[in-house]
Design a protein around this motif. Structure first.
Motif, PDB file in Angstrom:
ATOM      1  N   ASP A   5     -21.128   2.469 -17.559  1.00 21.02           N
ATOM      2  CA  ASP A   5     -20.701   1.958 -18.856  1.00 21.02           C
ATOM      3  C   ASP A   5     -19.842   0.715 -18.641  1.00 21.02           C
ATOM      4  O   ASP A   5     -19.204   0.554 -17.594  1.00 21.02           O
ATOM      5  CB  ASP A   5     -19.899   3.020 -19.606  1.00 21.02           C
ATOM      6  CG  ASP A   5     -20.772   4.186 -20.038  1.00 21.02           C
ATOM      7  OD1 ASP A   5     -22.008   4.056 -19.959  1.00 21.02           O
ATOM      8  OD2 ASP A   5     -20.207   5.225 -20.445  1.00 21.02           O
ATOM      9  N   LEU A   6     -19.829  -0.147 -19.655  1.00 22.28           N
ATOM     10  CA  LEU A   6     -19.172  -1.450 -19.485  1.00 22.28           C
ATOM     11  C   LEU A   6     -18.215  -1.759 -20.624  1.00 22.28           C
ATOM     12  O   LEU A   6     -18.410  -1.298 -21.752  1.00 22.28           O
ATOM     13  CB  LEU A   6     -20.224  -2.565 -19.432  1.00 22.28           C
ATOM     14  CG  LEU A   6     -21.315  -2.474 -18.383  1.00 22.28           C
ATOM     15  CD1 LEU A   6     -22.354  -3.559 -18.643  1.00 22.28           C
ATOM     16  CD2 LEU A   6     -20.716  -2.616 -16.985  1.00 22.28           C
ATOM     17  N   THR A  11     -21.007  -6.396 -21.520  1.00 21.82           N
ATOM     18  CA  THR A  11     -22.281  -6.073 -22.169  1.00 21.82           C
ATOM     19  C   THR A  11     -22.872  -7.314 -22.845  1.00 21.82           C
ATOM     20  O   THR A  11     -24.079  -7.575 -22.764  1.00 21.82           O
ATOM     21  CB  THR A  11     -22.085  -4.972 -23.220  1.00 21.82           C
ATOM     22  OG1 THR A  11     -21.578  -3.802 -22.587  1.00 21.82           O
ATOM     23  CG2 THR A  11     -23.395  -4.628 -23.899  1.00 21.82           C
ATOM     24  N   SER A  12     -22.015  -8.110 -23.464  1.00 16.83           N
ATOM     25  CA  SER A  12     -22.471  -9.320 -24.149  1.00 16.83           C
ATOM     26  C   SER A  12     -23.057 -10.317 -23.158  1.00 16.83           C
ATOM     27  O   SER A  12     -24.035 -11.015 -23.481  1.00 16.83           O
ATOM     28  CB  SER A  12     -21.308  -9.957 -24.919  1.00 16.83           C
ATOM     29  OG  SER A  12     -20.844  -9.089 -25.925  1.00 16.83           O
ATOM     30  N   LYS A  13     -22.489 -10.394 -21.959  1.00 16.92           N
ATOM     31  CA  LYS A  13     -23.006 -11.319 -20.944  1.00 16.92           C
ATOM     32  C   LYS A  13     -24.427 -10.934 -20.545  1.00 16.92           C
ATOM     33  O   LYS A  13     -25.309 -11.797 -20.417  1.00 16.92           O
ATOM     34  CB  LYS A  13     -22.097 -11.312 -19.709  1.00 16.92           C
ATOM     35  CG  LYS A  13     -20.755 -11.977 -19.924  1.00 16.92           C
ATOM     36  CD  LYS A  13     -19.917 -11.965 -18.647  1.00 16.92           C
ATOM     37  CE  LYS A  13     -20.566 -12.797 -17.551  1.00 16.92           C
ATOM     38  NZ  LYS A  13     -19.711 -12.894 -16.355  1.00 16.92           N
ATOM     39  N   ILE A  14     -24.661  -9.630 -20.370  1.00 18.72           N
ATOM     40  CA  ILE A  14     -25.998  -9.173 -19.977  1.00 18.72           C
ATOM     41  C   ILE A  14     -26.994  -9.407 -21.102  1.00 18.72           C
ATOM     42  O   ILE A  14     -28.116  -9.884 -20.877  1.00 18.72           O
ATOM     43  CB  ILE A  14     -25.957  -7.687 -19.587  1.00 18.72           C
ATOM     44  CG1 ILE A  14     -25.120  -7.503 -18.312  1.00 18.72           C
ATOM     45  CG2 ILE A  14     -27.364  -7.144 -19.361  1.00 18.72           C
ATOM     46  CD1 ILE A  14     -24.917  -6.069 -17.907  1.00 18.72           C
ATOM     47  N   ARG A  15     -26.590  -9.088 -22.317  1.00 14.72           N
ATOM     48  CA  ARG A  15     -27.506  -9.270 -23.457  1.00 14.72           C
ATOM     49  C   ARG A  15     -27.852 -10.736 -23.661  1.00 14.72           C
ATOM     50  O   ARG A  15     -28.972 -11.072 -24.053  1.00 14.72           O
ATOM     51  CB  ARG A  15     -26.881  -8.672 -24.717  1.00 14.72           C
ATOM     52  CG  ARG A  15     -26.927  -7.142 -24.716  1.00 14.72           C
ATOM     53  CD  ARG A  15     -26.347  -6.555 -25.958  1.00 14.72           C
ATOM     54  NE  ARG A  15     -26.513  -5.108 -25.992  1.00 14.72           N
ATOM     55  CZ  ARG A  15     -25.680  -4.270 -26.568  1.00 14.72           C
ATOM     56  NH1 ARG A  15     -24.599  -4.756 -27.188  1.00 14.72           N
ATOM     57  NH2 ARG A  15     -25.887  -2.969 -26.558  1.00 14.72           N
ATOM     58  N   ALA A  16     -26.907 -11.626 -23.425  1.00 17.62           N
ATOM     59  CA  ALA A  16     -27.190 -13.057 -23.554  1.00 17.62           C
ATOM     60  C   ALA A  16     -28.217 -13.492 -22.518  1.00 17.62           C
ATOM     61  O   ALA A  16     -29.125 -14.290 -22.810  1.00 17.62           O
ATOM     62  CB  ALA A  16     -25.902 -13.860 -23.401  1.00 17.62           C
ATOM     63  N   GLU A 103     -26.382  -9.543 -13.832  1.00 17.65           N
ATOM     64  CA  GLU A 103     -26.236  -8.097 -13.666  1.00 17.65           C
ATOM     65  C   GLU A 103     -25.487  -7.751 -12.384  1.00 17.65           C
ATOM     66  O   GLU A 103     -24.614  -6.855 -12.382  1.00 17.65           O
ATOM     67  CB  GLU A 103     -27.609  -7.424 -13.680  1.00 17.65           C
ATOM     68  CG  GLU A 103     -28.276  -7.440 -15.052  1.00 17.65           C
ATOM     69  CD  GLU A 103     -29.608  -6.708 -15.070  1.00 17.65           C
ATOM     70  OE1 GLU A 103     -30.047  -6.289 -16.158  1.00 17.65           O
ATOM     71  OE2 GLU A 103     -30.199  -6.556 -13.984  1.00 17.65           O
ATOM     72  N   GLN A 104     -25.802  -8.447 -11.306  1.00 14.82           N
ATOM     73  CA  GLN A 104     -25.097  -8.190 -10.047  1.00 14.82           C
ATOM     74  C   GLN A 104     -23.631  -8.582 -10.160  1.00 14.82           C
ATOM     75  O   GLN A 104     -22.741  -7.891  -9.641  1.00 14.82           O
ATOM     76  CB  GLN A 104     -25.762  -8.976  -8.908  1.00 14.82           C
ATOM     77  CG  GLN A 104     -27.186  -8.542  -8.598  1.00 14.82           C
ATOM     78  CD  GLN A 104     -27.291  -7.060  -8.269  1.00 14.82           C
ATOM     79  OE1 GLN A 104     -26.459  -6.523  -7.518  1.00 14.82           O
ATOM     80  NE2 GLN A 104     -28.285  -6.397  -8.837  1.00 14.82           N
ATOM     81  N   GLU A 105     -23.380  -9.659 -10.862  1.00 12.59           N
ATOM     82  CA  GLU A 105     -21.992 -10.114 -11.058  1.00 12.59           C
ATOM     83  C   GLU A 105     -21.208  -9.097 -11.878  1.00 12.59           C
ATOM     84  O   GLU A 105     -20.043  -8.792 -11.571  1.00 12.59           O
ATOM     85  CB  GLU A 105     -22.017 -11.469 -11.760  1.00 12.59           C
ATOM     86  CG  GLU A 105     -20.664 -12.106 -11.983  1.00 12.59           C
ATOM     87  CD  GLU A 105     -20.780 -13.432 -12.700  1.00 12.59           C
ATOM     88  OE1 GLU A 105     -20.754 -13.434 -13.961  1.00 12.59           O
ATOM     89  OE2 GLU A 105     -20.912 -14.468 -12.024  1.00 12.59           O
ATOM     90  N   VAL A 106     -21.852  -8.550 -12.917  1.00 13.97           N
ATOM     91  CA  VAL A 106     -21.195  -7.550 -13.756  1.00 13.97           C
ATOM     92  C   VAL A 106     -20.933  -6.268 -12.965  1.00 13.97           C
ATOM     93  O   VAL A 106     -19.860  -5.653 -13.077  1.00 13.97           O
ATOM     94  CB  VAL A 106     -22.055  -7.257 -15.009  1.00 13.97           C
ATOM     95  CG1 VAL A 106     -21.551  -6.007 -15.729  1.00 13.97           C
ATOM     96  CG2 VAL A 106     -22.048  -8.453 -15.942  1.00 13.97           C
ATOM     97  N   ALA A 108     -20.434  -5.969  -9.805  1.00 14.17           N
ATOM     98  CA  ALA A 108     -19.324  -6.199  -8.890  1.00 14.17           C
ATOM     99  C   ALA A 108     -17.999  -6.216  -9.632  1.00 14.17           C
ATOM    100  O   ALA A 108     -16.986  -5.678  -9.146  1.00 14.17           O
ATOM    101  CB  ALA A 108     -19.540  -7.511  -8.144  1.00 14.17           C
ATOM    102  N   GLU A 109     -17.995  -6.817 -10.810  1.00 12.58           N
ATOM    103  CA  GLU A 109     -16.745  -6.906 -11.555  1.00 12.58           C
ATOM    104  C   GLU A 109     -16.293  -5.547 -12.059  1.00 12.58           C
ATOM    105  O   GLU A 109     -15.102  -5.192 -11.950  1.00 12.58           O
ATOM    106  CB  GLU A 109     -16.913  -7.866 -12.738  1.00 12.58           C
ATOM    107  CG  GLU A 109     -15.625  -8.098 -13.513  1.00 12.58           C
ATOM    108  CD  GLU A 109     -15.763  -9.173 -14.577  1.00 12.58           C
ATOM    109  OE1 GLU A 109     -14.843  -9.297 -15.424  1.00 12.58           O
ATOM    110  OE2 GLU A 109     -16.782  -9.894 -14.575  1.00 12.58           O
ATOM    111  N   VAL A 110     -17.219  -4.741 -12.587  1.00 12.60           N
ATOM    112  CA  VAL A 110     -16.824  -3.452 -13.136  1.00 12.60           C
ATOM    113  C   VAL A 110     -16.432  -2.476 -12.031  1.00 12.60           C
ATOM    114  O   VAL A 110     -15.619  -1.565 -12.250  1.00 12.60           O
ATOM    115  CB  VAL A 110     -17.958  -2.874 -14.015  1.00 12.60           C
ATOM    116  CG1 VAL A 110     -19.091  -2.283 -13.157  1.00 12.60           C
ATOM    117  CG2 VAL A 110     -17.426  -1.808 -14.960  1.00 12.60           C
ATOM    118  N   ALA A 111     -17.001  -2.677 -10.832  1.00 11.48           N
ATOM    119  CA  ALA A 111     -16.646  -1.803  -9.710  1.00 11.48           C
ATOM    120  C   ALA A 111     -15.189  -1.977  -9.311  1.00 11.48           C
ATOM    121  O   ALA A 111     -14.566  -1.047  -8.777  1.00 11.48           O
ATOM    122  CB  ALA A 111     -17.560  -2.077  -8.525  1.00 11.48           C
TER     123      ALA A 111
END
Length: 227
Positions: A5-6, A11-16, A103-106, A108-111
């Motif tokens: 979950d984010l 989430t907005s970055k991925i959807r864009a 997606e990979q950036e997200v 890494a950031e959420v981890a």
């Protein structure tokens, strides 16, 4: 792999990034569809220029401005599209690669984040680019087919209206012919001769150009009344 979950901003970055892939596929599919339509019209012209002009432009000949302008523009569009195929495909590849990077950036950031409230599920994956292209093309084909069906219905409706009008005119002519025959049957030989003289005068006037469609009705009414 189960995606975490984010926070909403991630989430907005991925959807864009997903939307960019979808837009690229939609543009490529639309361009390819337009190219096929243009290519088909150009083939129609080249196979039978006179027939093309007659079917699409009525009284305008092959060398007329509307026909030549249309064909010139189509030739330009076909030539342009033939040079843009690889560019458009590369745009899709770039958009897909950008989505993967985001997606990979997200991830890494959420981890590296501490658990927090208010997170939302990872966005639902979009179909592969090839499937997006097929889906959009199917939608375009569906729209064109529906337009064809609607056009045929309109043509059929117009044909029925014309048929009804022709039938009404036929009945009206029969009634008028019957009334005329009844009127002529009651004329004396002298009256019949005068009638014929007046009708011939109208025919001669039409042939000479003295009478036109704007006043022919009044003339016939005068003859019918014996004026």
């Amino acid at each position: 792999m189960t995606k975490p979950d984010l926070p909403k901003r991630l989430t907005s970055k991925i959807r864009a990034a997903q939307a960019k892939v979808e837009d690229c596929c939609r543009n490529v599919s639309g361009s390819s569809f337009n190219y096929e339509q243009d290519r088909a019209e150009l083939d129609e012209f080249e196979a039978d220029p006179e027939g093309y002009a007659r079917r699409r432009y009525g009284n305008h000949g092959v060398d007329s401005y509307p026909v030549q302008t249309r064909i010139g523009r189509i030739r330009e569009k076909v030539a342009y599209h033939s040079t843009r195929g690889e560019v458009r495909q590369q745009r899709i590849k770039d958009a897909v690669a950008e989505l993967d990077r985001v997606e990979q950036e997200v991830l890494a950031e959420v981890a590296g984040m501490r658990p927090s409230a208010g997170r939302v599920p990872w966005p639902k994956p979009i179909p592969a680019a090839e499937q997006l292209l097929r889906d959009h093309r199917s939608e375009l084909d569906r729209i064109v087919e529906q337009a064809r069906i609607d056009r045929e219905k309109d043509d059929a409706g117009w044909a029925e209206i014309q048929r009804q009008e022709e039938e009404e005119n036929r009945i009206r002519r029969e009634i008028e012919d019957a009334e005329l025959k009844e009127m002529l049957s009651k004329m004396s030989p002298a009256q019949r001769a005068e009638w014929n003289r007046r009708i011939q005068a109208i025919i001669d006037g039409i042939r000479s150009g003295n009478y036109g469609m704007h006043n022919i009705g009044d003339l016939i009414n005068k003859v019918s009344k014996g004026a």
